[in-house]
Enzyme design. Structure first.
Site, PDB file in Angstrom:
ATOM      1  CB  SER A 144      -0.879  -0.008   1.261  1.00  0.00           C
ATOM      2  OG  SER A 144      -1.517   1.220   1.459  1.00  0.00           O
ATOM      3  CE1 TYR A 157      -5.449  -1.754   4.293  1.00  0.00           C
ATOM      4  CE2 TYR A 157      -4.054   0.159   3.944  1.00  0.00           C
ATOM      5  CZ  TYR A 157      -4.769  -0.915   3.445  1.00  0.00           C
ATOM      6  OH  TYR A 157      -4.790  -1.148   2.087  1.00  0.00           O
TER       7      TYR A 157
END
Length: 252
Positions: A144, A157
């Site tokens: 990410s 996350y």
């Protein structure tokens, strides 16, 4: 010819989170390049099986809840029983929780870490044993932008995706000598279910678009070239790398 190096004829790919969004896009890309798909999903395959089969490739689905890492060996065993071999693993399945860090709960922490990092590692480990034995294999983790940046209101996350980048490098260091490539793709801001709330927030959406040099959100199709490259012979000397597919976000 160089284009032949991108062909995946005769290969088998496990793709987690194959039923929608980026996972579906990558599964279709691998099928377009010639691979058969073993698709792992939590609840429903969507139209992925039909789309893969229209491309002339096989699709076999397997339902598993990756919040529990005990399911990973069953995934690998089932894929091997079905196809006889595995050549590619795409660790795409993931989840996210949003809350101010000062209020973030242990459950929200565990829910994200268990899927995005713990099960990713142990599924890769289970496939890795097979890859090492056959002296070949391609692992493609989905990292990410938050593997590089801190983000806002997504501490678990960010921790998980930072960990994905680190695990990618660690496993490449250990497994490269066995002919196994371990790399990651770091999607930028993509138009998927996970970003629906952000895109619905007018101010946040505009702030993000202003920061993306290409001026648009990414789509599952934008992942296709990267995943086929990293799954193919064309990337045989690429190892431990996290490739950003972000419209130029990290360059700003």
């Amino acid at each position: 010819m160089i284009l032949d190096d991108f062909k995946l004829d005769g290969k088998v790919a496990i793709v987690t989170g194959c039923n929608t969004g980026l996972g579906q896009g990558m599964a279709l890309a691998l099928a377009e390049a010639g691979a058969d798909i073993f698709g792992v999903y939590n609840s429903g395959t969507g139209d992925t099986p039909e789309l893969v089969e229209k491309l002339g490739r096989k699709f076999v689905g397997y339902q598993a809840n990756l919040s529990d890492s005990s399911v990973v060996q069953g995934i690998v065993d089932a894929a091997l029983k079905t196809y006889g071999h595995i050549d590619i693993l795409v660790n795409n399945a993931g989840t996210i929780r949003r809350e101010d860090s000062v209020n973030f709960s242990e459950k929200d922490w565990d829910d994200v870490i268990n899927v995005n990092l713990k099960s990713l590692f142990f599924l890769t480990q289970a496939c890795g044993k097979h890859f090492i034995a056959q002296k070949s294999g391609k692992v493609i983790n989905v990292a990410s932008m938050l593997s590089f940046q801190g983000g806002i209101r997504v501490p678990s996350y960010t921790a998980a995706k930072s960990g994905v980048k680190g695990i990618t490098m660690t496993l490449a260091n250990e497994w490269a000598k066995f002919g196994v490539n371990v790399n990651s793709i770091a999607p930028g801001y993509m138009s998927t279910n996970n970003t629906a709330a952000i895109r619905a927030d007018k101010d946040r959406n505009e702030a993000i678009l202003d920061r993306i040099p290409q001026g648009r959100w990414g789509s599952p199709d934008d992942m296709k070239g990267a995943v086929v490259f990293l799954a193919s012979k064309a990337s045989d000397y690429v190892n431990g790398f996290t490739l950003a597919v972000d419209g130029g976000w990290l360059g700003r």
